[in-house]
Structures are given as structure tokens and as C-alpha cells.
Design a protein around this motif. Structure first.
Motif, PDB file in Angstrom:
ATOM      1  N   THR A   1     -17.638 -56.403  51.913  1.00 16.22           N
ATOM      2  CA  THR A   1     -16.693 -56.060  50.849  1.00 16.22           C
ATOM      3  C   THR A   1     -17.600 -55.829  49.303  1.00 16.22           C
ATOM      4  O   THR A   1     -17.900 -56.540  48.781  1.00 16.22           O
ATOM      5  CB  THR A   1     -15.540 -56.983  50.742  1.00 16.22           C
ATOM      6  OG1 THR A   1     -14.959 -57.379  51.764  1.00 16.22           O
ATOM      7  CG2 THR A   1     -14.632 -56.580  49.656  1.00 16.22           C
TER       8      THR A   1
ATOM      9  N   THR B   1     -19.345 -62.526  38.561  1.00 19.48           N
ATOM     10  CA  THR B   1     -19.392 -62.406  39.990  1.00 19.48           C
ATOM     11  C   THR B   1     -19.028 -60.986  40.256  1.00 19.48           C
ATOM     12  O   THR B   1     -19.073 -60.320  41.255  1.00 19.48           O
ATOM     13  CB  THR B   1     -18.555 -63.146  40.718  1.00 19.48           C
ATOM     14  OG1 THR B   1     -17.446 -63.323  40.287  1.00 19.48           O
ATOM     15  CG2 THR B   1     -19.443 -64.446  40.825  1.00 19.48           C
TER      16      THR B   1
ATOM     17  N   SER C   1     -26.518 -72.961  52.115  1.00 15.45           N
ATOM     18  CA  SER C   1     -25.258 -73.453  51.600  1.00 15.45           C
ATOM     19  C   SER C   1     -25.360 -74.845  50.654  1.00 15.45           C
ATOM     20  O   SER C   1     -26.142 -75.465  50.831  1.00 15.45           O
ATOM     21  CB  SER C   1     -24.228 -73.439  52.775  1.00 15.45           C
ATOM     22  OG  SER C   1     -24.738 -74.450  53.621  1.00 15.45           O
TER      23      SER C   1
ATOM     24  N   PHE D   1     -25.080 -68.031  48.261  1.00 20.12           N
ATOM     25  CA  PHE D   1     -23.746 -68.613  48.604  1.00 20.12           C
ATOM     26  C   PHE D   1     -23.010 -69.024  47.368  1.00 20.12           C
ATOM     27  O   PHE D   1     -23.320 -69.596  46.496  1.00 20.12           O
ATOM     28  CB  PHE D   1     -24.024 -69.968  49.378  1.00 20.12           C
ATOM     29  CG  PHE D   1     -24.517 -69.831  50.877  1.00 20.12           C
ATOM     30  CD1 PHE D   1     -23.263 -69.826  51.779  1.00 20.12           C
ATOM     31  CD2 PHE D   1     -25.645 -69.766  51.006  1.00 20.12           C
ATOM     32  CE1 PHE D   1     -23.509 -69.807  53.076  1.00 20.12           C
ATOM     33  CE2 PHE D   1     -26.023 -69.805  52.559  1.00 20.12           C
ATOM     34  CZ  PHE D   1     -24.950 -69.549  53.507  1.00 20.12           C
ATOM     35  N   LYS D   2     -21.828 -68.504  47.453  1.00 18.18           N
ATOM     36  CA  LYS D   2     -20.808 -68.645  46.369  1.00 18.18           C
ATOM     37  C   LYS D   2     -20.000 -69.965  46.584  1.00 18.18           C
ATOM     38  O   LYS D   2     -19.626 -70.785  45.679  1.00 18.18           O
ATOM     39  CB  LYS D   2     -19.636 -67.653  46.280  1.00 18.18           C
ATOM     40  CG  LYS D   2     -18.707 -67.701  45.150  1.00 18.18           C
ATOM     41  CD  LYS D   2     -17.840 -66.470  44.814  1.00 18.18           C
ATOM     42  CE  LYS D   2     -16.814 -66.563  43.947  1.00 18.18           C
ATOM     43  NZ  LYS D   2     -15.986 -65.333  43.706  1.00 18.18           N
ATOM     44  N   ASP D   3     -19.760 -70.121  47.885  1.00 16.88           N
ATOM     45  CA  ASP D   3     -19.511 -71.615  48.383  1.00 16.88           C
ATOM     46  C   ASP D   3     -20.015 -71.769  49.776  1.00 16.88           C
ATOM     47  O   ASP D   3     -20.847 -71.069  49.985  1.00 16.88           O
ATOM     48  CB  ASP D   3     -17.646 -71.807  48.222  1.00 16.88           C
ATOM     49  CG  ASP D   3     -17.073 -70.613  49.119  1.00 16.88           C
ATOM     50  OD1 ASP D   3     -17.543 -70.166  50.304  1.00 16.88           O
ATOM     51  OD2 ASP D   3     -16.030 -70.155  48.815  1.00 16.88           O
TER      52      ASP D   3
ATOM     53  N   ASP E   1     -18.921 -70.926  52.564  1.00 14.98           N
ATOM     54  CA  ASP E   1     -18.556 -69.837  53.716  1.00 14.98           C
ATOM     55  C   ASP E   1     -18.687 -68.396  52.902  1.00 14.98           C
ATOM     56  O   ASP E   1     -18.663 -67.507  53.890  1.00 14.98           O
ATOM     57  CB  ASP E   1     -17.082 -70.106  54.074  1.00 14.98           C
ATOM     58  CG  ASP E   1     -17.078 -71.559  54.883  1.00 14.98           C
ATOM     59  OD1 ASP E   1     -17.735 -71.737  55.775  1.00 14.98           O
ATOM     60  OD2 ASP E   1     -16.293 -72.158  54.781  1.00 14.98           O
ATOM     61  N   LEU E   2     -18.831 -68.225  51.812  1.00 12.17           N
ATOM     62  CA  LEU E   2     -18.643 -67.108  51.177  1.00 12.17           C
ATOM     63  C   LEU E   2     -20.021 -66.379  50.510  1.00 12.17           C
ATOM     64  O   LEU E   2     -20.483 -67.236  49.760  1.00 12.17           O
ATOM     65  CB  LEU E   2     -17.833 -66.791  50.016  1.00 12.17           C
ATOM     66  CG  LEU E   2     -17.533 -65.526  49.396  1.00 12.17           C
ATOM     67  CD1 LEU E   2     -16.965 -64.672  50.665  1.00 12.17           C
ATOM     68  CD2 LEU E   2     -16.553 -65.597  48.324  1.00 12.17           C
TER      69      LEU E   2
ATOM     70  N   GLU F   1     -19.511 -59.051  48.953  1.00 11.96           N
ATOM     71  CA  GLU F   1     -18.962 -60.020  49.378  1.00 11.96           C
ATOM     72  C   GLU F   1     -18.917 -60.226  50.930  1.00 11.96           C
ATOM     73  O   GLU F   1     -18.797 -59.248  51.462  1.00 11.96           O
ATOM     74  CB  GLU F   1     -17.565 -60.750  48.906  1.00 11.96           C
ATOM     75  CG  GLU F   1     -17.494 -61.161  47.417  1.00 11.96           C
ATOM     76  CD  GLU F   1     -16.311 -61.846  47.019  1.00 11.96           C
ATOM     77  OE1 GLU F   1     -16.325 -62.584  45.850  1.00 11.96           O
ATOM     78  OE2 GLU F   1     -15.435 -61.599  47.988  1.00 11.96           O
ATOM     79  N   TYR F   2     -19.352 -61.314  51.554  1.00 11.53           N
ATOM     80  CA  TYR F   2     -19.076 -61.378  52.878  1.00 11.53           C
ATOM     81  C   TYR F   2     -18.727 -62.898  53.492  1.00 11.53           C
ATOM     82  O   TYR F   2     -19.464 -63.833  53.000  1.00 11.53           O
ATOM     83  CB  TYR F   2     -20.434 -61.080  53.882  1.00 11.53           C
ATOM     84  CG  TYR F   2     -20.177 -61.111  55.311  1.00 11.53           C
ATOM     85  CD1 TYR F   2     -19.467 -60.373  55.859  1.00 11.53           C
ATOM     86  CD2 TYR F   2     -21.072 -62.187  56.076  1.00 11.53           C
ATOM     87  CE1 TYR F   2     -19.120 -60.338  57.322  1.00 11.53           C
ATOM     88  CE2 TYR F   2     -20.654 -62.160  57.468  1.00 11.53           C
ATOM     89  CZ  TYR F   2     -19.913 -61.594  58.195  1.00 11.53           C
ATOM     90  OH  TYR F   2     -19.749 -61.843  59.287  1.00 11.53           O
ATOM     91  N   LYS F   3     -17.671 -62.976  54.164  1.00  7.53           N
ATOM     92  CA  LYS F   3     -17.082 -64.528  54.573  1.00  7.53           C
ATOM     93  C   LYS F   3     -17.732 -64.571  55.731  1.00  7.53           C
ATOM     94  O   LYS F   3     -17.420 -63.958  56.680  1.00  7.53           O
ATOM     95  CB  LYS F   3     -15.854 -64.386  54.480  1.00  7.53           C
ATOM     96  CG  LYS F   3     -15.163 -65.963  54.705  1.00  7.53           C
ATOM     97  CD  LYS F   3     -13.478 -66.044  54.497  1.00  7.53           C
ATOM     98  CE  LYS F   3     -13.173 -67.159  54.798  1.00  7.53           C
ATOM     99  NZ  LYS F   3     -13.668 -68.333  54.012  1.00  7.53           N
TER     100      LYS F   3
ATOM    101  N   GLU G   1     -17.964 -66.200  59.394  1.00 10.38           N
ATOM    102  CA  GLU G   1     -16.853 -66.711  60.424  1.00 10.38           C
ATOM    103  C   GLU G   1     -16.957 -68.019  60.986  1.00 10.38           C
ATOM    104  O   GLU G   1     -18.367 -68.467  61.090  1.00 10.38           O
ATOM    105  CB  GLU G   1     -16.708 -65.387  61.538  1.00 10.38           C
ATOM    106  CG  GLU G   1     -16.425 -64.336  61.011  1.00 10.38           C
ATOM    107  CD  GLU G   1     -16.237 -63.129  62.045  1.00 10.38           C
ATOM    108  OE1 GLU G   1     -16.761 -63.561  63.185  1.00 10.38           O
ATOM    109  OE2 GLU G   1     -16.087 -62.026  61.810  1.00 10.38           O
TER     110      GLU G   1
END
Length: 288
Positions: free
Chosen positions: A28, A67, A215, A261-263, A265-266, A283-285, A287
């Protein structure tokens, strides 16, 4: 099918997956980077903002951006010349580390990592930094022959007071091998110890490593290339590539140079601007 063999302590990927076997993903777009930051070569996420650098030919500056891509400030790192800044990482205290180890010709003898103390990130210029110098334990020739150009690097991460470098293979007859080295996070000159080797695929443009990230909970490691990502989980200590692997490929091709890593998982991903393509944050989450 992907199988890993252990030989003399080194890990090799024995089977190269074809493109059709790898899940294709869409990232995204968050925002375009400022025009002055069209060659972002590394980034790290610290306390709700991004910090980025640019590679050789650009200023010896660290840039803080939101961001969504808005430039907040720049900090000039006076003691450090930008020979070829290629990666950023940060520790739990918010200290930032600049990887000055771009080495396209495999002949540099001034490889270094610079520590920017978190207390200095409010300044406009920094006059004192810690310098971690290193050399690769298995490099004897500068440069080596064309079949052994394993000593360029654009990717590293920090874990438990050690740095882990993932080299960019520039050898003739590229086969996807990246060398993984370990260096202590201490000022001075150090031998970079070869821990592992990992094979991605035999397509240089798709599978040469351009960045790496871990992460915040240290449970995931991501390797990035222009076209693919390798996501490792369930590893023990620093045996990252012996963990479970998920390999994905992007549905577009750009010069992707930064991942962080932003968090837990993101992911945030950046690419350089080439003509009218790229120069953005995505951004990419991950899975479950």
C-alpha cells in the motif's frame, strides 16, 4: 519445495523456487518522499517517526520524516563522510546506526558503522559519534576475483548488542548467495565473523539483498530485494535463516532499498526514484 541443508555450520538453500511458486503481494502506497530524498538507501523507525539516509554522492545527513513522508528535519553528521551509506538500524534505546559499508567494487578497507546517540537526535549537527570499524574475516584480496565478489553490503540489523550483516552478492554467475556476518556493537576495529550463507535465487535483479530488518519483539527477520522479501520466524537466537520461511514477491518492480518494522506485524518499505518511478513509502502487513 524449500529444503535447508546444514554443512559445516553454514546454511544453504538447496532448491530455488520459481516465480510461479511464490505468493505475489501488493503493498500500500503511503506517500511520496520529498524531492530532495530521491535516493533513500536505508531507514529505521524510532518513536513514531522514520529516519532515513541517502547513499554515496549525497550529503552526510540523517533525515527525520513522518510516516506519510513529510520532512521534519535533517542532522549533519560532521565526523562521518558518506563514502557509501547503505543501511540504517536502531536499538531499543532509540540509538541509530548508519551502515557505511557500500562496497560495489569489493575493495574498500574503511568499512564502518556509526552510532548516533538518541540524545543527539534533537540537534541540527553532531560533532561526536562512536565508530565501529570492521573487516570481513574471509576476504583476502581487494578486490577478489570476479567469481568471489561477496563483500558489498546494503543490509544489517542489531540484536543483543551485535550487528548482523547480509551481503549483496556481485559475483560473476550470480547464484543468490548472501553471506551473513556478526560484529559486536563496540567502538574499535573488529573482525566480521562469517556465521552463515543463504541462497535466494539466481536472478540478480530479483534476489540480491538490499536491506534487512528485525521486529521489535525480535521474533521476525525480513530480507528485502527489489522484487522479493524473505520473512523468517521461529528461529533460535541468531540462526535467522534456519527458522520458518515465507517468501513473497511484489507485483511491481522498483528499486527497493529500505525496510523497517513499524510494529511487530507492519512493515514500511521505501524505494529510490528512478525517472518517474518510485521515491515512495509503502506499507505491508505481515500475515499470520
Amino acid at each position: 519445495m524449500l529444503t535447508l541443508f546444514l554443512f559445516s555450520g553454514l546454511v544453504f538453500n538447496s532448491c530455488i523456487s520459481l516465480d510461479s511458486d511464490i505468493k505475489e503481494i501488493t503493498v500500500t502506497e503511503v506517500q511520496e518522499l520529498p524531492d530532495k530524498l530521491n535516493e533513500v538507501s536505508g531507514m529505521t523507525f524510532v518513536k513514531d517517526t522514520l529516519w532515513v539516509i541517502q547513499d554515496s554522492g549525497n550529503a552526510n545527513k540523517l533525515y527525520q520524516i513522518t510516516t506519510d513522508g513529510k520532512l521534519i528535519k535533517s542532522i549533519k553528521i560532521n565526523p562521518a563522510k558518506n563514502h557509501d551509506w547503505e543501511a540504517l538500524t536502531s536499538d531499543e534505546e532509540g540509538n541509530i546506526y548508519i551502515g557505511d559499508f557500500g562496497n560495489n567494487g569489493n575493495k574498500r578497507k574503511n568499512l564502518a558503522i556509526y552510532k548516533i546517540n538518541h540524545t543527539d537526535l534533537k540537534k541540527e549537527a553532531i560533532d561526536s559519534i562512536e565508530k565501529i570499524e570492521f573487516y570481513y574475516e574471509d576476504q583476502e584480496d581487494f578486490p577478489p576475483n570476479k567469481e568471489n565478489l561477496f563483500y558489498d553490503c546494503e543490509a544489517f540489523l542489531i540484536k543483543d548488542d551485535s550487528f548482523y550483516l547480509f551481503t549483496k552478492n556481485r559475483s560473476k554467475n550470480f547464484d543468490g548467495t548472501t553471506h551473513i556476518y556478526k560484529i559486536p556493537n563496540e567502538p574499535g576495529e573488529h573482525k566480521a565473523i562469517l556465521l552463515n550463507k543463504y541462497v535466494t535465487c539466481d536472478k540478480f535483479t530479483a534476489c540480491s539483498i538490499t536491506d534487512a530488518a528485525i521486529s521489535p519483539d525480535h521474533n521476525k527477520v525480513v530480507l528485502l530485494s527489489n522484487k522479493r522479501m524473505w520473512i523468517f520466524t521461529d528461529f533460535v537466537e541468531d540462526n535467522f535463516v534456519k527458522g520458518s520461511l515465507k517468501e513473497v514477491q511484489f507485483d511491481t518492480y522498483t528499486q527497493r532499498e529500505g525496510v523497517t518494522f513499524k510494529d511487530n506485524d507492519l512493515l514500511l518499505i521505501s524505494d529510490e526514484k528512478t525517472k518517474k518511478v518510485g521515491g515512495k513509502i509503502y506499507e505491508y502487513k505481515l500475515e499470520e
